[in-house]
Enzyme design. Sequence first.
Site, PDB file in Angstrom:
ATOM      1  N   GLU A  64      51.859-101.275  38.851  1.00  0.00           N
ATOM      2  CA  GLU A  64      52.709-102.675  38.074  1.00  0.00           C
ATOM      3  C   GLU A  64      52.776-102.018  36.616  1.00  0.00           C
ATOM      4  OE1 GLU A  64      49.740-102.837  38.887  1.00  0.00           O
ATOM      5  OE2 GLU A  64      48.855-104.099  37.543  1.00  0.00           O
ATOM      6  N   HIS A 109      46.918 -99.137  38.236  1.00  0.00           N
ATOM      7  CA  HIS A 109      48.104-100.071  38.388  1.00  0.00           C
ATOM      8  C   HIS A 109      49.561 -99.720  38.447  1.00  0.00           C
ATOM      9  CE1 HIS A 109      45.180-103.408  37.450  1.00  0.00           C
ATOM     10  NE2 HIS A 109      44.416-102.303  37.173  1.00  0.00           N
ATOM     11  N   CYS A 145      43.684-101.896  42.528  1.00  0.00           N
ATOM     12  CA  CYS A 145      42.409-102.083  41.486  1.00  0.00           C
ATOM     13  C   CYS A 145      41.347-102.794  42.366  1.00  0.00           C
ATOM     14  CB  CYS A 145      42.890-102.536  40.271  1.00  0.00           C
ATOM     15  SG  CYS A 145      41.666-102.403  39.044  1.00  0.00           S
TER      16      CYS A 145
END
Lengths: 550, 365
Positions: free
Chosen positions: B341, B339, B254
């Site tokens: 994650e 993202h 990001c």
Amino acid sequence: MPKRTDIKKILIIGSGPIIIGQACEFDYSGTQACKTLRSEGFKVILVNSNPATIMTDPETADATYIEPITTDTVRKIIEREKPDALLPTLGGQTALNLAVELYEQGILAKNNVEMIGAKYEAIKKAEDRDLFKEAIKKIGLDIPQSGRAHDLKEARAIAETIGFPVIIRPSFTLGGTGGGIAYNLAEFEGIASQGLKSSPIHEILVEESVLGWKEYELEVMRDLKDNVIIICSIENFDPMGIHTGDSITVAPAQTLTDKEYQAMRNASIKIIREIGVETGGSNIQFAVNPDNGQMVVIEMNPRVSRSSALASKVTGFPIAKIAAKLAVGYTLDEIPNDITRKTPAYFEPTIDYCVVKIPRFTFEKFPAANSVLTISMKSVGEVMGIGRTFKEALQKALRSLEIGVAGLDKKFEHLNAETIQEGLRVPTPDRIFFIKYALQNGMSINEIYDLSKIDRWFLANIQQIVDLEKEVVRYRKKRNIPADLLRKAKQYGFSDIQLARLLKTKDSFIRKMRQENKILPAFKQVDTCGAEFEAYTPYYYSTYETESEN
Amino acid sequence: MSKEKQKGILVLEDGAIFEGTSFGASGERAGEVVFNTSMTGYQEILTDPSYKGQIITMTYPLIGNYGINEADSESLKPCAEGFIVKEYSRIVSNWRAKKNLGDFLKEHDVIGLEGIDTRALTKHIRIAGAMKAIISTENFERKHLTEKARSSPGLAGRDLIKEVTSPKTYNWNKNGTHRVVVIDCGVKYNILRELAARDCRVKVVPARTTAREILNFKPDGLLISNGPGDPEGVPYVVETAKQLLGKLPIFGICLGNQILGLSLGGKTYKLKFGHHGGNHPVRDLKTGKLAITVQNHSFCVDIDSLNKNDIEITHINLNDQTLEGIRHRKLPVFSVQFHPEASPGPHDTNYLFDNFVKMIQDNNA
């Protein structure tokens, strides 16, 4: 990859007569598929025994056979029409079962007809409980304990190992016909022998009960390049133990954290890959233990289902149409989103409203039928309400039922505590009204939960409806309520008729009061994307908000 | 039935006004209003440090249903300046829930507004662009607040990292084969959890940590984290990244992607209303594979500004064709705008953490 050019003629099987468990939703999906395939330049051959469908209108297919949906008839049609492919996933369970028979009898191989959408092996893996169980275990997911039985003795042995209550599911029946829940051996014998009788192969599955667990469904799509997306999540208002077709359901899921939702999403993706449904939509059902979050897989429909039709309307994502395109080789990123035009169908719809589906029953026409809801489906249709709140969607749906209520209205006169408790414990079409009576009688959300296992979040929302009603009634003598309260009532989905009844006045009076206070419906779009992109062909629902988009 | 509710208001810099009721802390805050289209994950979103300086409006109307639990936060506390929903649920229903959202916001002094026509607000932002605003439960004077919104600092050119980065170096976990240093620009815990789950020993360092200090830790790999605001507002992190290029394997996420983009000579620009949600389609240009990704960014690396001899574009957004990922052709450096994650959102691109560990292993081999 672009569409296939090696197939030219596609056979589609309709779902036949309208019966409980298989109604007009398959006419809708089948018609969409026919139109889509024709617009892509394919010749479409349609078989459906029911002439009273949109599907059998002359313009829908290139050749329409209004003939019995049997292997023998369809074999003759195949021999005459020589289609290149059979798309079996858009005509409900009837079409799927027939496709399996055509394959097993070697009719498809003999005539060089390829099954597209879902191959025989995938259908078997999803529909055969043993193969399904094995597949689910292989990918590390949980499934309730179960065993297959072909006679009563075998069945009894399995039930005794698992322990009561158990669920009895006959193999290869529609809408769970002939199935049920047995709490003891006496009940078990009755239901099991009925189940063995109603299964075309005299087989039942005896399954561990996850009664009272929360029930969820995910609508999943996959393309030939193995891209998988989730179209919609659905949470059942009624817990496990009632057929989804007979349950009040809500979209999207309301009480899952992201961690829990993603676990379900991951599981769905693994399942569609392991089962091997190549393209199109599937519906996967889960049960979640409300006390510890344990998730088990209940079943998978390797085809467009009743829930797919609902999910399409909920999200604006045309599942049947896209499924047809995927079956002939397109991938999700090659198909545009019809509503936004600029973005592809490869995405996951996000919605900015709440949808409630309520089944419609006609027990009044079948006075001898038992109105207790179980795992075999009894409803004959369903209604859907869209609102910016659950309360609004619920009340809209209730009044759409056309059962004489204008929302979560008064349904009975004077109920005693015992009747209310019974009405909460035993699921019937009226249970939603019993919840209201229970709350009005001062029963707590926890007490209602203990009897019904309906999630407290839903009950709390109904409590808010009941509380608001009480507040409105306080103004009965004045026959005039403050504008703020009126606006709130409209946002909670109360109809003018409902409010008029509460205030003992006419609905025209409520309407006038609304107009004077500028409390007017706004129309909001169903656009697949929560307003992130401009919508070119959206549809609308009414609500009470500040900005109207019409 | 209910207690008297406190009024709350959102005033945008263009004078648009949205009135609702307050369900969080009281007071007045400035921030840029953005909309998030995720239907689940408000706890993760609120505690994502990348939201520093921003007021979040959720497009899904019913928020708070499953409460707040102990495990799902992405940092110590909420970082957003304000939180706007259509209907806040006071009743909480989930076995893991420990408290309700309103109490959580009050506890951490975040203003929450409910009863807002969030679809109207979202459309306003989509058409006019993300804009500065004041959220208030005290002062309702429109002209005054509009003026205040206009003169508020906004995101452009501003260093917001300094408000969310860790004040000191700490070890996330004790064990692990691969030593990874994470530059904390406002890191989400799930990035650290994903690394730890892959046999990494993770050390988190403040954003001001220099290249030399980082190298002194003798790390096997470096991760430049997500974070709030404008990458051009943090030239010191860009400088650190530039000095570390080629010294060790680097993975950017990001803001980390934008920082790497700048350190490789590229330019960044501000998107009209950004990408904030969990349903963004992305194509991996090398494999052709698609993924549904989680996104939360207002700024973007300009594809045309990158030197294609050195840098390969690896990922692209299918909605608007913006840049989603890059890789250096010679050095062990790669980054993504989305993202991997997740948290909240789909786990489709989780495998990128495997790729990072593999890059570390290859580099050590």
